[in-house]
Design a protein around this motif. Structure first.
Motif, PDB file in Angstrom:
ATOM      1  N   LEU A 221      42.790  78.315 101.856  1.00  0.00           N
ATOM      2  CA  LEU A 221      43.153  76.970 101.386  1.00  0.00           C
ATOM      3  C   LEU A 221      42.987  75.883 102.444  1.00  0.00           C
ATOM      4  O   LEU A 221      42.914  74.705 102.112  1.00  0.00           O
ATOM      5  CB  LEU A 221      44.598  76.964 100.876  1.00  0.00           C
TER       6      LEU A 221
ATOM      7  N   CYS B 145      52.505  77.067  97.154  1.00  0.00           N
ATOM      8  CA  CYS B 145      52.021  77.339  98.510  1.00  0.00           C
ATOM      9  C   CYS B 145      53.080  78.014  99.370  1.00  0.00           C
ATOM     10  O   CYS B 145      54.274  77.885  99.122  1.00  0.00           O
ATOM     11  CB  CYS B 145      51.624  76.030  99.189  1.00  0.00           C
TER      12      CYS B 145
ATOM     13  N   HIS C 234      43.951  70.288 102.359  1.00  0.00           N
ATOM     14  CA  HIS C 234      43.939  71.655 101.833  1.00  0.00           C
ATOM     15  C   HIS C 234      43.325  71.666 100.434  1.00  0.00           C
ATOM     16  O   HIS C 234      43.114  70.607  99.822  1.00  0.00           O
ATOM     17  CB  HIS C 234      45.357  72.219 101.774  1.00  0.00           C
ATOM     18  N   ARG C 235      43.071  72.847  99.909  1.00  0.00           N
ATOM     19  CA  ARG C 235      42.622  73.009  98.535  1.00  0.00           C
ATOM     20  C   ARG C 235      43.844  73.294  97.670  1.00  0.00           C
ATOM     21  O   ARG C 235      44.664  74.152  98.016  1.00  0.00           O
ATOM     22  CB  ARG C 235      41.621  74.167  98.411  1.00  0.00           C
ATOM     23  N   ASN C 236      43.915  72.596  96.532  1.00  0.00           N
ATOM     24  CA  ASN C 236      45.054  72.729  95.624  1.00  0.00           C
ATOM     25  C   ASN C 236      44.748  73.811  94.589  1.00  0.00           C
ATOM     26  O   ASN C 236      43.859  73.655  93.751  1.00  0.00           O
ATOM     27  CB  ASN C 236      45.312  71.376  94.935  1.00  0.00           C
ATOM     28  N   VAL C 237      45.522  74.905  94.624  1.00  0.00           N
ATOM     29  CA  VAL C 237      45.276  76.021  93.707  1.00  0.00           C
ATOM     30  C   VAL C 237      45.590  75.645  92.260  1.00  0.00           C
ATOM     31  O   VAL C 237      45.114  76.295  91.335  1.00  0.00           O
ATOM     32  CB  VAL C 237      46.092  77.282  94.086  1.00  0.00           C
TER      33      VAL C 237
ATOM     34  N   GLN D  11      42.092  73.294  90.416  1.00  0.00           N
ATOM     35  CA  GLN D  11      40.730  73.835  90.573  1.00  0.00           C
ATOM     36  C   GLN D  11      40.212  73.706  91.998  1.00  0.00           C
ATOM     37  O   GLN D  11      39.057  73.370  92.238  1.00  0.00           O
ATOM     38  CB  GLN D  11      39.781  73.152  89.594  1.00  0.00           C
ATOM     39  N   LEU D  12      41.122  73.932  92.929  1.00  0.00           N
ATOM     40  CA  LEU D  12      40.805  73.946  94.359  1.00  0.00           C
ATOM     41  C   LEU D  12      40.319  72.584  94.871  1.00  0.00           C
ATOM     42  O   LEU D  12      39.559  72.506  95.844  1.00  0.00           O
ATOM     43  CB  LEU D  12      39.793  75.052  94.701  1.00  0.00           C
TER      44      LEU D  12
END
Ligand code: SF4
Length: 114
Positions: free
Chosen positions: A22, A60, A71-74, A77-78
């Motif tokens: 992430l 997270c 960061h990438r947000n789960v 959709q990242l």
């Protein structure tokens, strides 16, 4: 005892994996990371699960997320985001603007501070 150690080990592996997957850009500010984490650990929004070190809002691991600048947000959709608390508990008005920027994109109701 053995089970507790196994869970702790799994937790460390999961956190390490989350960090690698992430992370877009590190925060590189230990004091700010500690400040953020202390707010989470104080359960500022009734949102921190101490057993797993996870935020119930963003899912997270907070020892990991608090050390990120981007960061990438789960849950989106990242999508790459400026790292923030989804309830704007870390940073007042400036963070609230960041939170609401993403909430607008996601079609969610605008958040206000109480
Ligand atoms: S990031 Fe915000 S919502 Fe998540 S655990 Fe920390 S204070 Fe709570």
């Amino acid at each position: 005892m053995y089970m507790k150690k196994a869970i702790e080990l799994f937790q460390k592996i999961a956190e390490g994996g989350a960090n690698m997957f992430l992370l877009v850009e590190k925060l590189n500010d230990d004091a700010e990371q500690a400040r953020r984490l202390s707010i989470c650990e104080a359960n500022a929004g009734g949102c921190y699960k101490e057993e797993t070190d996870q935020c119930s809002e963003c899912l997270c691991f907070m020892k990991v997320k608090t050390g990120m600048l981007k960061h990438r947000n789960v849950k989106a959709q990242l999508r790459v985001e400026v790292t923030h608390c989804p309830l704007a508990k870390w940073g007042g008005v400036d963070e609230l603007e960041i939170v609401n920027h993403y909430r607008r994109i996601d079609g969610k109701e605008i958040l206000t501070l109480n």
